[in-house]
Design a protein around this motif. Structure first.
Motif, PDB file in Angstrom:
ATOM      1  N   THR A 139      74.187  52.553  46.241  1.00 31.57           N
ATOM      2  CA  THR A 139      73.345  52.905  45.096  1.00 31.57           C
ATOM      3  C   THR A 139      73.487  54.387  44.746  1.00 31.57           C
ATOM      4  O   THR A 139      73.387  54.767  43.577  1.00 31.57           O
ATOM      5  N   HIS A 140      73.756  55.223  45.753  1.00 28.35           N
ATOM      6  CA  HIS A 140      74.001  56.636  45.465  1.00 28.35           C
ATOM      7  C   HIS A 140      75.319  56.807  44.711  1.00 28.35           C
ATOM      8  O   HIS A 140      75.409  57.622  43.779  1.00 28.35           O
ATOM      9  N   ALA A 141      76.323  56.031  45.088  1.00 32.29           N
ATOM     10  CA  ALA A 141      77.599  56.084  44.371  1.00 32.29           C
ATOM     11  C   ALA A 141      77.405  55.700  42.909  1.00 32.29           C
ATOM     12  O   ALA A 141      77.988  56.329  42.011  1.00 32.29           O
ATOM     13  N   CYS A 142      76.588  54.696  42.661  1.00 35.83           N
ATOM     14  CA  CYS A 142      76.308  54.299  41.274  1.00 35.83           C
ATOM     15  C   CYS A 142      75.669  55.445  40.500  1.00 35.83           C
ATOM     16  O   CYS A 142      76.009  55.703  39.337  1.00 35.83           O
ATOM     17  N   ARG A 143      74.743  56.157  41.137  1.00 29.50           N
ATOM     18  CA  ARG A 143      74.086  57.289  40.477  1.00 29.50           C
ATOM     19  C   ARG A 143      75.083  58.423  40.207  1.00 29.50           C
ATOM     20  O   ARG A 143      75.046  59.066  39.149  1.00 29.50           O
ATOM     21  N   LEU A 144      75.966  58.681  41.161  1.00 35.02           N
ATOM     22  CA  LEU A 144      76.965  59.731  40.979  1.00 35.02           C
ATOM     23  C   LEU A 144      77.859  59.431  39.782  1.00 35.02           C
ATOM     24  O   LEU A 144      78.149  60.313  38.968  1.00 35.02           O
ATOM     25  N   ILE A 145      78.293  58.179  39.676  1.00 34.39           N
ATOM     26  CA  ILE A 145      79.163  57.801  38.556  1.00 34.39           C
ATOM     27  C   ILE A 145      78.421  57.948  37.235  1.00 34.39           C
ATOM     28  O   ILE A 145      78.943  58.516  36.265  1.00 34.39           O
ATOM     29  N   LYS A 146      77.182  57.458  37.204  1.00 31.93           N
ATOM     30  CA  LYS A 146      76.385  57.524  35.981  1.00 31.93           C
ATOM     31  C   LYS A 146      76.115  58.964  35.565  1.00 31.93           C
ATOM     32  O   LYS A 146      76.065  59.292  34.364  1.00 31.93           O
ATOM     33  N   SER A 147      75.973  59.869  36.539  1.00 33.32           N
ATOM     34  CA  SER A 147      75.677  61.275  36.235  1.00 33.32           C
ATOM     35  C   SER A 147      76.904  62.051  35.780  1.00 33.32           C
ATOM     36  O   SER A 147      76.793  63.215  35.378  1.00 33.32           O
ATOM     37  N   GLY A 148      78.092  61.437  35.879  1.00 32.58           N
ATOM     38  CA  GLY A 148      79.320  62.121  35.486  1.00 32.58           C
ATOM     39  C   GLY A 148      79.921  62.974  36.573  1.00 32.58           C
ATOM     40  O   GLY A 148      80.752  63.852  36.291  1.00 32.58           O
ATOM     41  N   ASN A 281      77.736  53.945  56.243  1.00 33.15           N
ATOM     42  CA  ASN A 281      76.780  55.027  56.020  1.00 33.15           C
ATOM     43  C   ASN A 281      77.440  56.283  55.459  1.00 33.15           C
ATOM     44  O   ASN A 281      76.872  57.366  55.508  1.00 33.15           O
ATOM     45  N   GLU A 282      78.648  56.129  54.910  1.00 31.52           N
ATOM     46  CA  GLU A 282      79.388  57.283  54.400  1.00 31.52           C
ATOM     47  C   GLU A 282      79.941  57.012  53.005  1.00 31.52           C
ATOM     48  O   GLU A 282      80.346  55.897  52.695  1.00 31.52           O
ATOM     49  N   PRO A 304      67.567  60.405  54.420  1.00 33.41           N
ATOM     50  CA  PRO A 304      66.346  60.151  53.647  1.00 33.41           C
ATOM     51  C   PRO A 304      66.443  60.572  52.183  1.00 33.41           C
ATOM     52  O   PRO A 304      65.591  60.175  51.382  1.00 33.41           O
ATOM     53  N   HIS A 305      67.450  61.343  51.817  1.00 31.65           N
ATOM     54  CA  HIS A 305      67.664  61.694  50.414  1.00 31.65           C
ATOM     55  C   HIS A 305      68.231  60.524  49.617  1.00 31.65           C
ATOM     56  O   HIS A 305      68.327  60.612  48.385  1.00 31.65           O
ATOM     57  N   HIS A 306      68.632  59.463  50.321  1.00 31.52           N
ATOM     58  CA  HIS A 306      69.223  58.296  49.678  1.00 31.52           C
ATOM     59  C   HIS A 306      68.313  57.092  49.936  1.00 31.52           C
ATOM     60  O   HIS A 306      68.526  56.328  50.863  1.00 31.52           O
ATOM     61  N   ALA A 307      67.286  56.952  49.104  1.00 30.30           N
ATOM     62  CA  ALA A 307      66.309  55.877  49.291  1.00 30.30           C
ATOM     63  C   ALA A 307      66.990  54.512  49.277  1.00 30.30           C
ATOM     64  O   ALA A 307      67.979  54.312  48.564  1.00 30.30           O
ATOM     65  N   PRO A 308      66.462  53.557  50.104  1.00 28.16           N
ATOM     66  CA  PRO A 308      65.305  53.688  50.990  1.00 28.16           C
ATOM     67  C   PRO A 308      65.661  53.962  52.453  1.00 28.16           C
ATOM     68  O   PRO A 308      64.958  53.522  53.365  1.00 28.16           O
ATOM     69  N   PHE A 312      63.673  53.554  57.057  1.00 24.38           N
ATOM     70  CA  PHE A 312      64.169  53.095  58.353  1.00 24.38           C
ATOM     71  C   PHE A 312      64.226  54.230  59.379  1.00 24.38           C
ATOM     72  O   PHE A 312      63.944  54.023  60.550  1.00 24.38           O
ATOM     73  N   CYS A 313      64.637  55.413  58.919  1.00 30.59           N
ATOM     74  CA  CYS A 313      64.899  56.502  59.858  1.00 30.59           C
ATOM     75  C   CYS A 313      64.690  57.836  59.163  1.00 30.59           C
ATOM     76  O   CYS A 313      65.164  58.032  58.033  1.00 30.59           O
ATOM     77  N   PRO A 314      64.006  58.799  59.805  1.00 32.84           N
ATOM     78  CA  PRO A 314      63.761  60.105  59.170  1.00 32.84           C
ATOM     79  C   PRO A 314      64.906  61.087  59.316  1.00 32.84           C
ATOM     80  O   PRO A 314      64.833  62.197  58.775  1.00 32.84           O
TER      81      PRO A 314
END
Length: 376
Positions: A139-148, A281-282, A304-308, A312-314
């Motif tokens: 989901t973070h990769a999707c956000r990166l692509i969308k953000s350019g 996880n990478e 934790p910067h990559h919800a959720p 699970f873990c702090p």
């Protein structure tokens, strides 16, 4: 909805994954409805009793139809072999139950379409087990692509390989038949890759595909001879997304040494993102900015910067696993159900994913380019 009653059919790998997810969803995610593990189905009955006790279900049965008219059950989870999904899902929908079904939806696109349409007509909620797209790294990769972050996307390359059918001496099973398994590597694994491609870049418009059966026969387990392998061991396609982006997808169940290599690259005009499920996880991110002498791929560890992840873990870099993705998936469904909303991916979304793998098979058999609009 104060609590949600669960009925589970099947106790194999996916059955256990569903049971663990239901038991963990609220504990991990917090704002999730309570569940009641009501009735578990397996055969024979003593096996059902054993797993009902192990998984924490109140009751056991060896007849899946017992779940249909049980007023305590709101969701029926279907984790059986592929050939049973269609009949069970249609029966559950007709009984007014919400359905959480493992992928693929069914053996054929016609069956999958019937499941999709029945759920829409009945107004029940559905979820399909494409758990890899719930990974915080994805989901973070999707956000990166969308953000350019990598500029304009120009190319996609994806592959998913395992070696569970690489050994030619492995005994023949139902997985080798069209009647029981449907598609082979495409149905088992290729559809997972398609679900990720859709999340990253949107729908596929057309493709050219090819398939092969590496081991034409397999020995029978009783030693009396061999039987034909009717579906594909490998498949590859050149794809064109609706956005115009070009790419390729490939899958093999005969790739020695690969255990869960669900991997992809998204190429952009200003960089690239790479992912491999065996290192789930990478993310690898390359951006062509700054001093060229210092440019290179950067490893992003989920945290934790990559919800959720933080539920699970702090601590960053401590790793999530396969069953954690199932917890996220299950919690997504339970939360959507409590709000009266559709979850993603539901039967309609899964139908769109699975159109692609059937288009690959159609292209290979007919030796031509397939427009996805041909598969209504």
């Amino acid at each position: 909805m104060s609590s949600i009653g669960i009925g589970l059919i099947g106790t194999g790998f996916m059955g256990k994954a569903h049971a663990l997810a239901y038991r963990s969803a609220k504990a991990v995610m917090g704002d999730v409805p309570d569940v009641r593990l009501e009735l578990l189905c397996e055969q024979p009955f003593d096996k059902a009793e054993k797993f009902a006790d192990q998984f924490g279900f109140a009751r056991a049965t060896d007849n899946w139809r017992d779940l249909l008219n049980d007023p305590a059950i709101d969701i029926i989870s279907i984790t059986t072999p592929n050939m049973l999904h269609h009949e069970m899902a249609l029966a559950a929908i007709a009984a007014g139950k919400h359905v959480y079904c493992e992928k693929p939806l069914a053996l054929t696109l016609d069956q999958a379409r019937a499941m999709r349409d029945a759920a829409a007509k009945a107004g029940v909620k559905t979820m399909v087990g494409y758990n890899y797209i719930h990974n915080p790294a994805f989901t973070h990769a999707c956000r990166l692509i969308k953000s350019g972050a990598i500029g304009r996307v120009v190319h996609f390359r994806g592959w998913v390989d395992e070696d569970y059918q690489a050994d030619p001496n492995l005994a023949w099973t139902w997985r080798s038949t069209l009647a029981d398994a449907g598609l082979g590597a495409l149905g088992d694994m290729g559809c997972h890759l398609v679900s990720m491609a859709y999340g990253l870049l949107g729908p596929i418009d057309n493709l050219v595909g090819d398939m092969q059966t590496v081991h034409q026969t397999r020995p029978l387990s009783d030693g009396t001879g061999s039987a034909a392998v009717e579906n594909e061991d490998t498949a590859t396609a050149l794809v064109r997304f609706a956005s115009g982006v070009q790419g390729s997808i490939s899958t093999s169940r005969s790739a020695w040494g690969r255990k869960s290599r669900l991997a992809w690259e998204v190429h952009g005009t200003e960089g690239m993102i790479c992912y491999d499920q065996e290192r789930m996880n990478e993310l690898q991110l390359y951006q062509n900015s700054g001093n060229p002498a210092e440019q290179g791929f950067k490893t992003i560890l989920t945290s934790p910067h990559h919800a959720p992840y933080g539920n699970f873990c702090p601590a960053a870099g401590h790793q999530l696993g396969f069953n954690d993705l199932k917890v996220i998936e299950c919690a997504t469904f339970l939360s959507a159900l409590a709000k009266g909303e559709d979850a993603y991916p539901n039967f309609n979304d899964a139908f769109e994913f699975e159109k692609v793998i059937h288009a690959v098979a159609m292209s290979a058999r007919q030796d031509r380019r397939i427009m996805l609009t041909e598969l209504k």
